[in-house]
Design an enzyme around this catalytic site. Structure first.
Site, PDB file in Angstrom:
ATOM      1  CE  LYS A 106      85.472  94.899 -15.663  1.00  0.00           C
ATOM      2  NZ  LYS A 106      85.480  96.081 -14.825  1.00  0.00           N
ATOM      3  CD  GLU A 130      72.953  99.415 -14.771  1.00  0.00           C
ATOM      4  OE1 GLU A 130      73.732  99.512 -15.739  1.00  0.00           O
ATOM      5  OE2 GLU A 130      71.721  99.334 -14.906  1.00  0.00           O
ATOM      6  CB  ILE A 137      76.441 104.345 -18.184  1.00  0.00           C
ATOM      7  CG1 ILE A 137      77.601 105.314 -18.400  1.00  0.00           C
ATOM      8  CG2 ILE A 137      75.367 104.525 -19.230  1.00  0.00           C
ATOM      9  CD1 ILE A 137      78.392 105.020 -19.678  1.00  0.00           C
ATOM     10  CE  LYS A 206      83.927  97.077 -18.615  1.00  0.00           C
ATOM     11  NZ  LYS A 206      84.903  98.184 -18.669  1.00  0.00           N
TER      12      LYS A 206
END
EC number: 1.1.1.3
Lengths: 428, 428
Positions: A106, A130, A137, A206
């Site tokens: 990230k 992802e 998730i 994020k």
């Protein structure tokens, strides 16, 4: 199905890298059946070759840069971490070679995502990330594909498992921040240097990624304001309970008339709101779209196996030739937006004052709020301790942030106020 | 971006059809930017042309079969509904022509999904059915793509908004089933003939679809057992509250050693479990995967706009050429499994007995349970009304279903027991 295999080189064999190698090994048959072709490791790189991983026959590199440059792969999986350094080098190399990249990084996407997406577009590769937000998730896929028919107006979430674990444990045990943090460090739930997590930086990374996807804007980490959880006290958590809230570290982004609002802060979340019940290591993301309304996605936000699940989901998309521009539209179509006007945000607030218990204090407090048009909702003041310091807790109705901050300055200036804690109340 | 447009023919212009036409119109620019090509309506069919929809210049057909056969489209969107009839005819026609289909029709997929997937595979088209389960929630995409790296062990959810609305309203108002159903019908939340919803058939359709995706098995609607909510009383809802549960109509499927267990039933859900807090028209689906652990997806389960969001998500995938076999693997790779051994299921239970308040009753009840090795956890019996009928409520520890059912027969045989209500307690 005699298609050739998807050739994978993996850089970084720590927790997530190890989990990914294990998954590719354990689920090889399942993945091949679903992808219509095998997923094959053709290279693995780490400073030292770890034991206990199923890496037999996989060429091993002690220098990930060499692997990125020389190995014949279709996709490089970057699980080294860090915004720059080796991680960024190997990703750039892979993309420049026209290969694709899958990453859980990230920090790198938040700092360099737009530039990397540009290289990918120019050279014909793609970037899957992802695993960079929300662990297992499938939030990136949902935002970029599942909700692609929507104009997203708001996206917010609990994005850091370490903070959520600390806040959950503080609440359940009644213990204070420093104490719970020390224990989390001992248990391996928090890093030796916890700054990234507890000061909200990881959440900001994020959130910057979600903002870009949600609002089709180039990544803008500087546009995310950031406040961590160091100052959240056991006392505030107890009052939150009493008032019907949970304190959660949130990343919150909204499309406003004046631009994008993107902030990380601890907030009081009402029990009626799904995020209030997301506890321990779980993450959850709420999205508001103009057609779909509200959706909530919850799951494990970190750990070897959940993160590997997300990494391999991206690999499956590549194996099936199912791709999409990195941020949902080509880089040229991303539109930068200004940050929303500062202070215009409307919110309800929780305020805890530590005041000297002396005559007239409450009148002074009430006057300070009134003078800034801040309207009280509930007040809790218990017991008396003349000339001692006691907590006065109140919630105020939704108000403009600039008024609230001016009221806070007035309150701090009162001689009787020794300390002040302000926490937003999040009512979606 | 000068790619040709994706040509769409839409059959059915009711609630969801109207919402889809509206979405394609309102978001045309956004969709074209994200898909890299325009999404264009080239035909619309309904018995009568509705007013108020942006259908100017779109060829209109009063016979959807004629449109399916003659119109030049890339994808037919079927929003007529019903397992067979015109809906099935137009879908078959489109697939036979080698075109793709997008549908919200859970009954059709649950009854004919495998056969349709076969035609699609043979002729080179695909079938998108994101809108068939969970309204706007991207659950199909998540299961089929986002969690593709996992062996799914369990999938369960609140899949019917009408039932969830009725149960939520019963709890909030304390009113009884028949009363709340009548109101829901008046408000348009329940159909004039509510059988499909309240007897769990709609939930069974959706569960059959999830089972196929989760366990890579051909659709098997007959394998889903089905119990609705007609017998859930206001009294049981009150006791559930007192015991720390919410009553929800669930679809629950698990991979067991003996085969697939797939059931629809009202269950008591503990407040600590995310599904307990899903209220009103919302749906939610919990998935357990071997790597990802638990994920929960929540959102609006029905309605014009959320369902249109899902329909158009499928269209976007088609526009981008992002396809996948209908049930995640080619039909030939779907493996039928037997239904799990009946009665082997383990669960805790809630039992409410209406008993004549006379000496020795409780000893009889306790003996009946003991004789079948069913172990009581909590008992609520309040007040006395000698010779009148009073409720005795208890929960029992996890037990094998066959034992529980034998105990129920014993209890029913007691002369003092006038009525018995058994509700599973769902502890994931």
């Amino acid at each position: 199905m005699s298609k050739s295999s998807l050739k994978i080189a993996i850089a970084g064999l720590g927790t997530v890298g190890g989990g990914t190698v294990q998954l590719l090994h354990d689920q090889a048959q399942l993945l091949a059946a679903r992808a219509g072709r095998p997923l094959t490791l053709v290279g693995a790189a780490a400073l030292e070759k770890p034991t206990g991983l199923p890496l037999d026959g996989v060429p091993f590199f002690t220098d990930a840069r060499v692997m990125a440059r020389d190995c014949d792969y279709d996709v490089l999986v970057e699980l080294i971490g860090g915004a720059g350094g080796i991680a960024l080098d190997v990703v750039r190399t892979a993309l420049e070679r026209g290969r694709s990249v899958v990453t859980a990084n990230k920090a790198m996407i938040a700092h360099h995502g737009t530039e990397l997406a540009q290289i990918a577009e120019a050279k014909g590769g793609t970037i899957g990330f992802e695993a960079s937000v929300g662990g297992g998730i499938p939030i990136i896929k949902s935002l970029r594909e599942g909700l692609a028919a929507n104009r997203v107006t708001k996206v917010m979430g609990i994005l850091n498992g370490t903070c959520n674990y600390i806040l959950t444990t503080m609440r359940e045990s009644g213990r204070d921040f420093a104490d719970v943090l020390a224990e989390a460090q001992k248990l391996g739930y928090a890093e030796a240097d916890p700054t990234f997590d507890i000061d909200g930086i990881d959440t900001a990374h994020k959130l910057a990624i979600l903002v870009s996807l949600a609002f089709s804007a180039p990544i803008d980490l500087d546009g995310v304001s950031c406040e961590g959880i160091r100052h959240v006290s056991a006392l505030d958590i107890r009052y939150a309970d009493e008032l019907g809230y949970r304190i959660k570290l949130l990343g919150v982004a909204a499309q406003t008339d004046t631009g994008i609002e993107a902030r990380v802060y601890p907030a009081m979340v009402p029990l009626s709101f799904p995020l209030a019940h997301v506890s321990g290591p779980f993450n959850a993301i709420v999205t508001e779209g103009d057609f779909v309304g509200r959706t909530v996605l919850e799951g494990r936000g970190a750990g070897a196996r959940p993160t590997a699940s997300a990494v391999v989901a991206d690999l499956m998309d590549l194996a099936l030739g199912r791709t999409i521009p990195t941020f949902g539209v080509p880089v040229a179509a991303l539109k930068a937006q200004p940050a929303a006007a500062s202070g215009a945000h409307r919110s309800a607030y929780y305020i805890r004052l530590m005041v000297k218990d002396q005559p007239g204090v409450f009148a002074d407090i009430a006057a300070a709020l009134r003078d800034e048009q801040v309207s009280m909702e509930q007040v809790i003041q218990r017991g008396r301790a003349p000339e001692e310091t006691v907590p006065v807790v109140m919630t105020v109705h939704e108000t403009v942030e600039s008024s609230m901050l001016r009221a806070v300055e007035r309150l701090k200036a009162l001689g009787s106020v020794a300390d002040l804690q302000l926490i937003r109340i999040e009512n979606l």
